[in-house]
Design an enzyme around this catalytic site. Sequence first.
Site, PDB file in Angstrom:
ATOM      1  N   CYS A   1       0.904  -1.141  -0.016  1.00  0.00           N
ATOM      2  CA  CYS A   1      -0.051  -0.001  -0.182  1.00  0.00           C
ATOM      3  C   CYS A   1       0.915   1.353   0.070  1.00  0.00           C
ATOM      4  O   CYS A   1       0.310   2.366  -0.018  1.00  0.00           O
ATOM      5  CB  CYS A   1      -0.723  -0.027   1.193  1.00  0.00           C
ATOM      6  SG  CYS A   1      -1.866  -1.562   1.410  1.00  0.00           S
TER       7      CYS A   1
ATOM      8  N   HIS B   1      -2.867   8.374   5.283  1.00  0.00           N
ATOM      9  CA  HIS B   1      -3.129   6.833   4.688  1.00  0.00           C
ATOM     10  C   HIS B   1      -4.768   6.585   5.149  1.00  0.00           C
ATOM     11  O   HIS B   1      -5.284   6.145   4.255  1.00  0.00           O
ATOM     12  CB  HIS B   1      -2.378   6.153   5.529  1.00  0.00           C
ATOM     13  CG  HIS B   1      -2.316   4.556   5.103  1.00  0.00           C
ATOM     14  ND1 HIS B   1      -1.962   4.100   3.849  1.00  0.00           N
ATOM     15  CD2 HIS B   1      -2.379   3.328   5.769  1.00  0.00           C
ATOM     16  CE1 HIS B   1      -2.405   2.771   3.780  1.00  0.00           C
ATOM     17  NE2 HIS B   1      -2.491   2.255   4.769  1.00  0.00           N
TER      18      HIS B   1
ATOM     19  N   HIS C   1      -9.771   1.502  -0.157  1.00  0.00           N
ATOM     20  CA  HIS C   1      -8.429   1.442  -0.420  1.00  0.00           C
ATOM     21  C   HIS C   1      -7.755   0.680  -1.443  1.00  0.00           C
ATOM     22  O   HIS C   1      -8.336  -0.478  -1.870  1.00  0.00           O
ATOM     23  CB  HIS C   1      -8.076   0.533   0.880  1.00  0.00           C
ATOM     24  CG  HIS C   1      -6.582   0.573   1.473  1.00  0.00           C
ATOM     25  ND1 HIS C   1      -5.544   0.748   0.420  1.00  0.00           N
ATOM     26  CD2 HIS C   1      -5.777   0.290   2.477  1.00  0.00           C
ATOM     27  CE1 HIS C   1      -4.290   0.851   1.007  1.00  0.00           C
ATOM     28  NE2 HIS C   1      -4.777   0.283   2.156  1.00  0.00           N
TER      29      HIS C   1
END
Lengths: 146, 370
Positions: B133, B266, B301
């Site tokens: 990620c 994030h 995400h």
Amino acid sequence: MQVNWKTYKITGENEEGIAELFAEYVRKEQLQFHGVRSALYLLTNAAGSDSSIKFWGNALEHSPRFANPNIFPWTLANATAGYLARQFSIEGPNYTLVSSILDVNDILEIYELEKAELQLESAMLIVWECQEENALTVNVQFGYFG
Amino acid sequence: MGVVCSIADTIEDFWQALISKRCGIREWEDLRTLNFKYTYAHRISDVECDPLWRGFELAKKTISQALQQASPNSKSRIGLFLGTTMGESAAFEAIAEGNRDIAPHDYTGDGICRKLRKHFPQIIMHRCFATACAAGNYALKAARQALITGDIDIAIAGGVDPFSKIAMTGFSRARAMSPSGLCRPFSADRDGMVLGEGAGFLVLERVEGAAPSSRVLATLDGCALTCDAFHPTAPRPDSAGIVQCFYQLSTLTSTDFNSIDWVCSHGTGTKLSDTSEARAIGKTFQEKIPWVSSIKAHIGHTLGAATAIEAIVCVLSIINEKIPPTVNTESSDLGLEIPSTPISRPINRVLNCGYAFGGLNSITQFSKCR
């Protein structure tokens, strides 16, 4: 700079097992690492692929609701580099590059730049070649820079 | 810049969707049929392509947008820097389902890069970062470095991850998914993440070497990378790795933290990750904590594409002088100011944060071009 590159051929039952065996080899070398002044650069052709296939196979067998959660982190190509960082407390940059052409210069050039930029005192450079015919046999080229 | 995600497939629509708080979440029948516990996701519904090459298709579409906007000189030496988590996840799923004709090595992120180079022959080299990620930020850092050393004239940097049933299963089994199906970053009642898919790419060149016709949108000042070296999936309880990453960035860019206008976080909406991130921000910005916003409630995400798409958000916020709101979050119990509506103000400097399984921490900094 004099660097001794070492090579290993490691076969394991799964990707986690292969990483554990490699860490054992490295531990025997009694190398020094320096927390945030250490970095790890790993170049691989297919790390994570075998675990990805196994994890989805496991989900199909048992339903996605009951798939074995322990396999999932190893589906990520960077699982091996993360595991090695934990074993040797390497807290600086942690790279995993994927390439079908495994040229160590690809990671060496990043290390050389970051060595100066981040004042690195030690680094682990690894070429992690999963064999095409058997992904659970890995040819490893390993260099320690300290 | 170019972007494709659940709420938009052009840069203009993307920014409007963010500002108008549009959310791309839907329930998916195929996930219900496959007996997934969670059946909500941010997927792109109108992609017509070979399902095994969905990631390539998303990246191709996005890079085409970016190149069209940037219009680089046809003689430029172009490098491709691509971040991804899994590459073409559907190919690995197909192998597990019994399709033995597929060679897994062909469908990694590097496989996507090689196919992109065939489609865009002006690309002379590529690097693929499989750093989960945080991968987009890794790609941006490498692209910046290659431009500085003069190896290339133009860099195409970003990330892509197509929707992955493997990731959907994994995050569900890691108990990271939102049972409510609502991602609420930094909110007291947050209960997890929602998975997305997408691609985002930016065209970078040296400011001093930019063609007179180039419109410089923002500058990429630097990128910091550290590793928690603590746990395969959980962040460090003291957030020390993230704090170290902030300080590394400050050293590399000589930036005073007081000059940061907002943090593009994030912000996944999980209890553990948001707490860790908020703690790190609190420790780093001791005098004045800037606004903190997350777009993951808008688009989910997007894994390896996340920090690349969020880099685009940073640039768009500088151009449009607005901080985008965080959908589904009205207030935070973590000591952060989260905008629930767009904040209009001059934006000079933004941080783009991305953290990943394996303990990876990455932060890039974007500034208004002087």
